[in-house]
Design a protein around this motif. Structure first.
Motif, PDB file in Angstrom:
ATOM      1  N   GLY A  76      17.394  -8.497  -6.056  1.00  0.00           N
ATOM      2  CA  GLY A  76      15.984  -8.253  -5.808  1.00  0.00           C
ATOM      3  C   GLY A  76      15.510  -9.190  -4.712  1.00  0.00           C
ATOM      4  O   GLY A  76      15.843 -10.377  -4.717  1.00  0.00           O
ATOM      5  N   ALA A  77      14.764  -8.659  -3.747  1.00  0.00           N
ATOM      6  CA  ALA A  77      14.362  -9.482  -2.607  1.00  0.00           C
ATOM      7  C   ALA A  77      12.907  -9.246  -2.238  1.00  0.00           C
ATOM      8  O   ALA A  77      12.379  -8.142  -2.363  1.00  0.00           O
ATOM      9  N   LEU A  78      12.277 -10.307  -1.753  1.00  0.00           N
ATOM     10  CA  LEU A  78      10.933 -10.230  -1.181  1.00  0.00           C
ATOM     11  C   LEU A  78      10.948 -11.047   0.100  1.00  0.00           C
ATOM     12  O   LEU A  78      11.028 -12.277   0.066  1.00  0.00           O
ATOM     13  N   LEU A  79      10.919 -10.358   1.234  1.00  0.00           N
ATOM     14  CA  LEU A  79      10.875 -11.038   2.523  1.00  0.00           C
ATOM     15  C   LEU A  79       9.528 -10.868   3.210  1.00  0.00           C
ATOM     16  O   LEU A  79       9.086 -11.749   3.926  1.00  0.00           O
ATOM     17  N   ASP A  80       8.885  -9.721   3.013  1.00  0.00           N
ATOM     18  CA  ASP A  80       7.602  -9.450   3.659  1.00  0.00           C
ATOM     19  C   ASP A  80       6.778  -8.546   2.752  1.00  0.00           C
ATOM     20  O   ASP A  80       7.000  -7.333   2.696  1.00  0.00           O
ATOM     21  N   ALA A  81       5.832  -9.151   2.045  1.00  0.00           N
ATOM     22  CA  ALA A  81       5.024  -8.380   1.102  1.00  0.00           C
ATOM     23  C   ALA A  81       4.136  -7.367   1.799  1.00  0.00           C
ATOM     24  O   ALA A  81       3.653  -6.421   1.160  1.00  0.00           O
ATOM     25  N   LYS A  82       3.899  -7.522   3.100  1.00  0.00           N
ATOM     26  CA  LYS A  82       3.025  -6.604   3.829  1.00  0.00           C
ATOM     27  C   LYS A  82       3.769  -5.358   4.307  1.00  0.00           C
ATOM     28  O   LYS A  82       3.141  -4.440   4.861  1.00  0.00           O
ATOM     29  N   VAL A 125      -2.653   0.171  -1.708  1.00  0.00           N
ATOM     30  CA  VAL A 125      -2.272  -1.219  -1.469  1.00  0.00           C
ATOM     31  C   VAL A 125      -2.893  -1.760  -0.185  1.00  0.00           C
ATOM     32  O   VAL A 125      -2.953  -2.980   0.007  1.00  0.00           O
ATOM     33  N   GLY A 126      -3.385  -0.875   0.686  1.00  0.00           N
ATOM     34  CA  GLY A 126      -4.049  -1.341   1.886  1.00  0.00           C
ATOM     35  C   GLY A 126      -5.310  -2.129   1.587  1.00  0.00           C
ATOM     36  O   GLY A 126      -5.772  -2.919   2.427  1.00  0.00           O
ATOM     37  N   GLY A 127      -5.873  -1.946   0.401  1.00  0.00           N
ATOM     38  CA  GLY A 127      -7.069  -2.677   0.006  1.00  0.00           C
ATOM     39  C   GLY A 127      -6.773  -3.903  -0.838  1.00  0.00           C
ATOM     40  O   GLY A 127      -7.703  -4.563  -1.307  1.00  0.00           O
ATOM     41  N   PHE A 128      -5.493  -4.215  -1.021  1.00  0.00           N
ATOM     42  CA  PHE A 128      -5.125  -5.367  -1.843  1.00  0.00           C
ATOM     43  C   PHE A 128      -5.381  -6.664  -1.083  1.00  0.00           C
ATOM     44  O   PHE A 128      -5.243  -6.745   0.141  1.00  0.00           O
ATOM     45  N   SER A 129      -5.718  -7.708  -1.833  1.00  0.00           N
ATOM     46  CA  SER A 129      -5.783  -9.053  -1.262  1.00  0.00           C
ATOM     47  C   SER A 129      -4.367  -9.541  -1.000  1.00  0.00           C
ATOM     48  O   SER A 129      -3.376  -8.922  -1.440  1.00  0.00           O
TER      49      SER A 129
END
Length: 307
Positions: A76-82, A125-129
């Motif tokens: 499992g990876a997270l490199l760029d949450a955006k 998700v575009g409206g997420f903080s």
């Protein structure tokens, strides 16, 4: 285990990673630290098969990422949450990933609940903080219930409660025997989260050790002694370097550098000085990190003190 051996990456004349060798063991949280431009993200991308090394290898459980039979269930990876489509909902963002990896849709709801996004699962998700986006990225990393986790700045944008939650999550996953590699610039938080550290600078290995040993090796010990009679203590310390300080309660104490509590305690006992306090103080992880990475930073502001 994650094994990096002689890993090198060049972009034209730029040497982003330079003959890097380290391993990430299961059962502990390993912090991945380094100044901006040190090569952390490039190294993570090579471990995950997103960038091809100029030379060297990066193996997960003995295999390159591209050779894993079902990588989403292994890593499992997270490199760029955006890096998500802004018009998709949180649930649909995870659902297509689950379907592509053959993961049951019920797991989507499980990880949404785990990261605290159940109530906004249907929102775009575009409206997420920034913090909500990070939670969604962590949910995506956990989707396959992976044995390995590779996370780049997972607490970026989270509030104190969220940071504390991530800390507990990573430690609990490591306690289950998983392999956890996490980068962060929040050194005070990393000191509470990680047990081992891998530190790089200008693409080269600076340290590969435990947090405790790293601080011990890169910082001096200062003894704090407070006596009923400060002048008597000063007389007992004749010939030693020390300085007077006043603590938060207005009490006078002495700081003695590069000595141990055993030495100062024995000296006070031998001279009949009654001590009210005797303790050791070491530098923080941040101070030890700054000491170890001097000369390794690529971007250094002029005229600004790091003190």
């Amino acid at each position: 285990m994650i094994e990096v051996q002689g890993l090198t990456k060049r972009y034209g004349a730029v040497q982003a990673v330079d003959d890097l060798t380290f391993s990430v063991k299961p059962g502990v949280v390993t912090g991945f630290l380094g100044p901006n431009g040190a090569g952390k993200s490039t190294t993570m991308r090579m471990i995950l098969g997103l960038d091809k090394p100029s030379s060297g290898t990066a193996l997960i459980d003995g295999s390159a990422y591209r050779d894993l039979p079902n990588p989403a269930r292994k890593v499992g990876a997270l490199l760029d949450a955006k890096g998500v489509h802004p018009n998709r909902s949180a649930r649909s963002t995870l659902l297509w990933q689950a379907q592509a990896a053959g993961i049951p849709s019920s797991r989507v709801d499980e990880v949404l609940a785990l990261v605290g996004l159940t109530d906004v699962a249907g929102k775009r998700v575009g409206g997420f903080s920034l913090g909500m986006g990070q939670r969604l990225g962590i949910a995506a990393a956990l989707l396959g219930d992976p044995e390995y986790l590779i996370l780049d700045e997972p607490v970026n944008g989270l509030d104190p409660a969220g940071i504390r939650w991530v800390r507990g999550l990573l430690q609990s996953l490591a306690a289950e025997g998983r392999t956890v590699l996490v980068s962060s610039h929040l050194l005070a938080e990393m000191a509470q989260t990680a047990e081992n550290l891998i530190i790089i600078g200008r693409g080269r290995l600076v340290a590969d050790t435990s947090v405790a040993e790293f601080i011990r090796s890169n910082s001096a010990v200062t003894v704090v002694a407070r006596a009923v009679d400060t002048q008597a203590l000063e007389a007992a310390l004749a010939g030693l370097a020390y300085r007077r300080v006043v603590d938060a309660d207005g009490r006078e104490a002495l700081e003695i550098p590069d000595r141990s509590t055993d030495e100062i305690g024995a000296l006070a006992h031998a001279t009949g000085v009654q001590l009210a306090e005797l303790s050791e103080r070491r530098a923080s992880l941040e101070e030890a990190y700054m000491n170890s990475t001097q000369g390794h930073a690529q971007y250094v502001s002029e005229g600004v003190s790091n003190a």
